[in-house]
Design an enzyme around this catalytic site. Structure first.
Site, short mmCIF file in Angstrom:
data_model
loop_
_atom_site.label_atom_id
_atom_site.label_comp_id
_atom_site.label_asym_id
_atom_site.label_seq_id
_atom_site.Cartn_x
_atom_site.Cartn_y
_atom_site.Cartn_z
N ASP A 8 -7.18 1.04 -12.72
CA ASP A 8 -6.79 0.02 -12.89
C ASP A 8 -7.86 -0.32 -13.41
OD1 ASP A 8 -5.55 1.04 -10.30
OD2 ASP A 8 -4.89 -1.29 -9.62
N GLU A 39 -2.17 -2.65 -14.33
CA GLU A 39 -1.73 -3.82 -13.03
C GLU A 39 -2.16 -4.39 -13.29
OE1 GLU A 39 -0.65 -3.42 -9.48
OE2 GLU A 39 -2.93 -3.01 -8.52
N ASN A 40 -3.73 -4.72 -13.31
CA ASN A 40 -4.31 -5.99 -13.07
C ASN A 40 -4.98 -5.67 -14.89
OD1 ASN A 40 -5.84 -3.63 -10.53
ND2 ASN A 40 -4.44 -6.05 -10.53
N ASN A 68 1.34 -2.33 -7.66
CA ASN A 68 2.24 -3.25 -6.44
C ASN A 68 2.69 -4.70 -7.44
OD1 ASN A 68 -0.88 -2.32 -6.10
ND2 ASN A 68 -0.68 -4.95 -4.75
N HIS A 69 1.16 -5.30 -8.68
CA HIS A 69 1.15 -5.59 -9.52
C HIS A 69 1.66 -5.99 -10.72
CE1 HIS A 69 -1.68 -8.13 -6.81
NE2 HIS A 69 -2.79 -7.41 -6.61
N HIS A 154 -0.32 5.00 -6.47
CA HIS A 154 -0.86 3.93 -6.65
C HIS A 154 -0.40 3.60 -4.91
CE1 HIS A 154 -2.61 -0.23 -8.20
NE2 HIS A 154 -2.07 -0.25 -7.42
N HIS A 179 -5.30 1.99 -6.58
CA HIS A 179 -5.41 0.56 -6.06
C HIS A 179 -6.42 -0.04 -4.96
CE1 HIS A 179 -3.20 -2.34 -4.17
NE2 HIS A 179 -3.61 -1.26 -2.25
N HIS A 181 -9.66 0.93 -6.22
CA HIS A 181 -10.41 0.14 -7.23
C HIS A 181 -11.61 0.21 -7.08
CE1 HIS A 181 -7.99 -4.13 -8.18
NE2 HIS A 181 -7.34 -3.14 -8.05
FE LIG Z 1 -5.27 -2.64 -8.43
FE LIG Z 2 -2.90 -2.29 -6.36
#
Ligand SMILES: [Fe+2]
Ligand SMILES: [Fe+2]
Length: 265
Positions: A8, A39-40, A68-69, A154, A179, A181
């Protein structure tokens, strides 16, 4: 075939670290394929079109996986289906087309590959479908001639990640977690074929709580307040894995962790 896979990327600090280190990583390792989890990448939540262009056109990243983001920046609905190299978690409840969880491509050096993205169910948002079944389904869409098969899984828990990796061991080339991090040091090759690491870790600010500003995170945990969220700024690190594949068999020959410290350069 060499593959650089990064976890990420957290907002501007993460993108700055990518820009700073990618050319030297290219010089040192000559990766045929670079995969980044985006995603981030926009302010810590989601990805805008401008940032997609920055990652792909400016920085030359080949494939963007998500998590998920993925839909936190609503503009992604305008462009996500026009770009096959954005791979969504195919089993996530809000992903209508599971095929969007798979990208099949060819590197500039002529190697064919498939990248899948799936999301876990343990301690994750409700509604995600069984990642084990979806892994079987997505990889069944890959032509038999494409042996290099990669999965960004993830997920929150090490157990779910390791279970899916063991389930796929010997059948795919690489399973790596994103996910949390938080990089893990358990990179290894399963059944002498499948490269695996529980989490590659984020590329972003490590003086933080998983990339988020520490004060804001503490306010949340101590007082239940959910305001002032955003990426932290300090101790920026790039984390990922560099793998070497036999593209004829799909066997992972080597997996090593990559870390670069932005602050100390
Ligand atoms: Fe993330
Ligand atoms: Fe995530």
């Amino acid at each position: 075939m060499k593959i650089l896979a990064l976890g990420d990327v957290i907002g501007r600090p993460g993108r700055q670290a990518l820009e700073f280190f990618l050319s030297s990583l290219r010089e040192e390792y000559s990766p045929d394929l670079i995969i980044v989890n985006g995603e981030n990448s926009a302010g810590g939540a989601g990805m805008t079109f401008a940032i997609f262009e920055e990652l792909t056109h400016k920085l030359g990243i080949d494939v963007i996986t998500m998590g998920n983001h993925w839909m936190d920046k609503k503009e992604i609905y305008n462009f996500v289906h026009k770009h096959e190299n954005i791979v969504l978690p195919g089993n996530m409840g809000n992903v209508s087309d599971p095929r969007k969880g798979l990208f099949i491509g060819t590197t500039k050096t002529g190697h064919r590959y498939a990248v899948a993205n799936l999301i876990g169910r343990v301690f994750m948002v409700e509604g995600n479908k069984n990642p084990f079944d979806f892994a079987d389904m997505l990889f069944s869409y890959v032509p038999a001639s494409v042996r290099v098969r990669i999965l960004d899984f993830h997920a929150e828990t090490s157990s779910e990640k390791q279970a899916l990796a063991q389930y796929l061991a010997g059948r795919v080339s690489l399973v790596y977690g994103t996910h949390t991090h938080t990089p893990t040091a358990d990179h290894r090759i399963l059944r002498n074929h499948t490269g695996f690491v529980t989490d590659v870790g984020m590329t972003g600010p490590y003086d933080s709580v998983i990339g988020t500003d520490t004060e804001a995170s503490l306010r949340r945990f101590l007082k239940g307040e959910k305001k002032g969220w955003g990426p932290a700024k300090n101790d920026i690190q790039l984390h990922g894995i560099l793998t070497e594949m036999d593209s004829a068999t799909g066997q992972c020959l080597k997996i090593e962790r990559i870390r670069r410290d932005f602050a100390s350069t």
